[in-house]
Design a protein around this motif. Structure first.
Motif, PDB file in Angstrom:
ATOM      1  N   HIS A 192      19.288 -11.441 -14.426  1.00  0.00           N
ATOM      2  CA  HIS A 192      19.199 -10.076 -13.536  1.00  0.00           C
ATOM      3  C   HIS A 192      20.306  -9.086 -14.306  1.00  0.00           C
ATOM      4  CE1 HIS A 192      16.249 -11.196 -10.949  1.00  0.00           C
ATOM      5  NE2 HIS A 192      16.831 -11.959 -10.287  1.00  0.00           N
ATOM      6  N   GLU A 193      19.915  -7.891 -14.043  1.00  0.00           N
ATOM      7  CA  GLU A 193      20.711  -6.829 -14.482  1.00  0.00           C
ATOM      8  C   GLU A 193      22.036  -7.049 -14.077  1.00  0.00           C
ATOM      9  OE1 GLU A 193      21.503  -1.932 -13.518  1.00  0.00           O
ATOM     10  OE2 GLU A 193      19.606  -3.167 -12.784  1.00  0.00           O
ATOM     11  N   TYR A 194      22.471  -7.129 -12.703  1.00  0.00           N
ATOM     12  CA  TYR A 194      23.607  -7.236 -11.937  1.00  0.00           C
ATOM     13  C   TYR A 194      24.404  -8.290 -12.507  1.00  0.00           C
ATOM     14  CZ  TYR A 194      22.279 -11.144  -8.916  1.00  0.00           C
ATOM     15  OH  TYR A 194      22.056 -12.220  -8.338  1.00  0.00           O
ATOM     16  N   GLN A 195      23.781  -9.587 -13.041  1.00  0.00           N
ATOM     17  CA  GLN A 195      24.426 -10.484 -13.356  1.00  0.00           C
ATOM     18  C   GLN A 195      24.955 -10.250 -14.851  1.00  0.00           C
ATOM     19  OE1 GLN A 195      21.122 -13.204 -12.985  1.00  0.00           O
ATOM     20  NE2 GLN A 195      22.001 -14.248 -11.204  1.00  0.00           N
ATOM     21  N   ALA A 196      23.938  -9.714 -15.597  1.00  0.00           N
ATOM     22  CA  ALA A 196      24.505  -9.231 -16.770  1.00  0.00           C
ATOM     23  C   ALA A 196      25.603  -8.392 -16.842  1.00  0.00           C
ATOM     24  CB  ALA A 196      23.186  -8.679 -17.638  1.00  0.00           C
ATOM     25  N   LYS A 197      25.708  -7.377 -16.019  1.00  0.00           N
ATOM     26  CA  LYS A 197      26.864  -6.548 -15.938  1.00  0.00           C
ATOM     27  C   LYS A 197      28.285  -7.087 -15.491  1.00  0.00           C
ATOM     28  CE  LYS A 197      24.452  -2.137 -15.124  1.00  0.00           C
ATOM     29  NZ  LYS A 197      24.089  -1.096 -14.118  1.00  0.00           N
ATOM     30  N   GLU A 198      28.052  -8.136 -14.579  1.00  0.00           N
ATOM     31  CA  GLU A 198      29.247  -9.141 -14.206  1.00  0.00           C
ATOM     32  C   GLU A 198      29.742  -9.738 -15.452  1.00  0.00           C
ATOM     33  OE1 GLU A 198      27.787 -11.594 -10.993  1.00  0.00           O
ATOM     34  OE2 GLU A 198      27.826  -9.878  -9.507  1.00  0.00           O
ATOM     35  N   ILE A 199      28.685 -10.345 -16.323  1.00  0.00           N
ATOM     36  CA  ILE A 199      29.447 -11.078 -17.284  1.00  0.00           C
ATOM     37  C   ILE A 199      30.017  -9.929 -18.494  1.00  0.00           C
ATOM     38  CG2 ILE A 199      28.614 -12.177 -19.329  1.00  0.00           C
ATOM     39  CD1 ILE A 199      26.548 -13.505 -17.871  1.00  0.00           C
TER      40      ILE A 199
END
Length: 398
Positions: A4-11
């Protein structure tokens, strides 16, 4: 594997890529609470699904109050978001990302992909952000910047600065862009990604470079090296047939046809689907059972194919080199005795121990239709399906 977008941003944030503040929510009330935590007067509510084109499909909403946030979420949770990437079935929305809105001065497209022809990581950027890269390529091809990274040395500062200059960034923003490019490249290489896309990457009015959206895709074959990434998998966003296949070590892709395929080898599976089309049918799936086609593995493949209600015929096509035809024949017989198969079965065997395999099929006493060549198998599968269709009965050819 997509995330998901939020997961990609966290990474990406861990690798130095700056992102707007945001928080995840699983209900309208929680979304409103998250907005109050973030502070400010303007927020963006984003449906978290594995697909692009969310904005055009109503999956991204700009909100100015708690009431607007809850209304936006009420229209998202539990619904299906249909975009040009999801197909008509859409993707279920079970979580949203609430993000503080930022003042945007300009938008940029940034993507990192594996270029198969050069066997290198390619950076693709464009000053025309906010659009799909396919649209940018068609409408403004001159705006696209491409740069191949030499793996022996990695992304160099001069290379990153050159990209920034070609995008027309002001001198004061070049170093921010260099940091963003380095962060994306490190995330790509260190986590075995196959794609990193930020669209749009924005320049704010207060001269910051922020990833306003983010997508990442990872190499399934390398996930064993990155358990922290594997844990991000969201099965609710996957085709349930493909998810079941992956859990059983089978390579499966669901299609819209009605003739199921069980084949060993990706190339042979593609040829099988083409031959079914040539014979007048439509394949229901791509299924490669691999080199170790044991009876148990073949039985698993049968259960998977028969779990698709659209399947009205199944074609088994095995060329045994590493495999043995007698093993596959035993698997077919075992599967047909264990799995309720109410459709015709067409089996084509070739290669190692083919005579022994044919004898096993012949002595089984099961209604298996045998074929000597791939074309013959496809024609018999399509013929059996067409015959039963005319009699208003459900058919499956193996």
């Amino acid at each position: 594997m997509d995330i998901h977008e939020y997961q990609a941003k966290e990474i990406l944030a861990k690798f130095g890529v700056e992102t707007p503040p945001g928080a995840l929510a699983y209900s309208p009330e929680q979304a409103a609470y998250r907005a109050r935590e973030l502070g400010g007067e303007l927020w963006v509510v984003k449906a978290q699904v594995h697909a692009g084109g969310r904005g055009k499909a109503g999956g991204v909403t700009l909100c100015r109050s708690d009431h607007e946030i809850q209304d936006a979420c009420e229209g998202l949770f539990g619904k299906k978001l249909v975009t040009h990437q999801t197909g008509p079935a859409g993707k279920g929305i079970y979580r949203v990302y609430v993000e503080a809105a930022v003042p945007i001065a300009r938008e940029i497209y940034l993507g990192l992909v594996l270029d198969r022809s050069s066997q290198r990581v390619m950076i693709v950027a464009s000053s025309e952000g906010g659009m799909e890269i396919e649209d940018i390529s068609a409408q403004r091809p001159d705006s696209i910047v491409r740069s191949i990274v030499e793996p022996a040395v990695g992304l160099q500062d001069f290379q990153a600065r050159e990209i920034a200059f070609k995008l027309g960034l002001e001198p004061g923003l070049v170093q921010n862009m260099v940091r963003t490019l380095h962060g994306c490249y490190r995330a790509f290489t260190e986590l075995d990604a196959t794609m990193v896309e930020i669209n749009p990457l924005v320049v704010t009015r207060d001269n910051r470079v922020l990833a306003l959206d983010a997508k990442m895709t990872f190499d399934d074959n390398a996930l064993f090296r990155h358990p922290q990434v594997a844990e991000l998998r969201d099965k609710s966003q996957e085709d349930p047939r493909e998810s079941r296949a992956a859990d059983r070590g089978l390579s499966y892709v669901g299609l819209d046809g009605n003739i199921g395929c069980i084949v060993n080898g990706a190339g042979l599976a593609m040829a099988t689907m083409d031959t079914i089309k040539l014979a007048g049918g439509e394949p229901a799936n791509f299924l490669d059972i691999g080199g170790g086609a044991t009876p148990e593995r073949v039985a698993k493949a049968f259960r998977l194919v028969m779990s698709d209600d659209n399947v009205q015929a199944v074609l088994v096509n095995i060329f045994a080199g590493i495999n043995r035809c007698d093993w596959v024949a035993e698997g077919v017989v075992q599967a047909l005795r264990e799995v309720q198969v109410e459709v015709p079965v067409v089996v084509r065997l070739a290669g190692t121990n083919v005579e022994a395999g044919q004898k096993i099929l012949a002595k089984s006493g099961l209604p298996i239709i045998r074929a000597g060549t791939l074309m013959e198998a496809a024609e018999r599968a399509v013929g059996a399906w067409s015959s039963d269709l005319n009699q208003n009965t459900r058919v499956r050819a193996v």
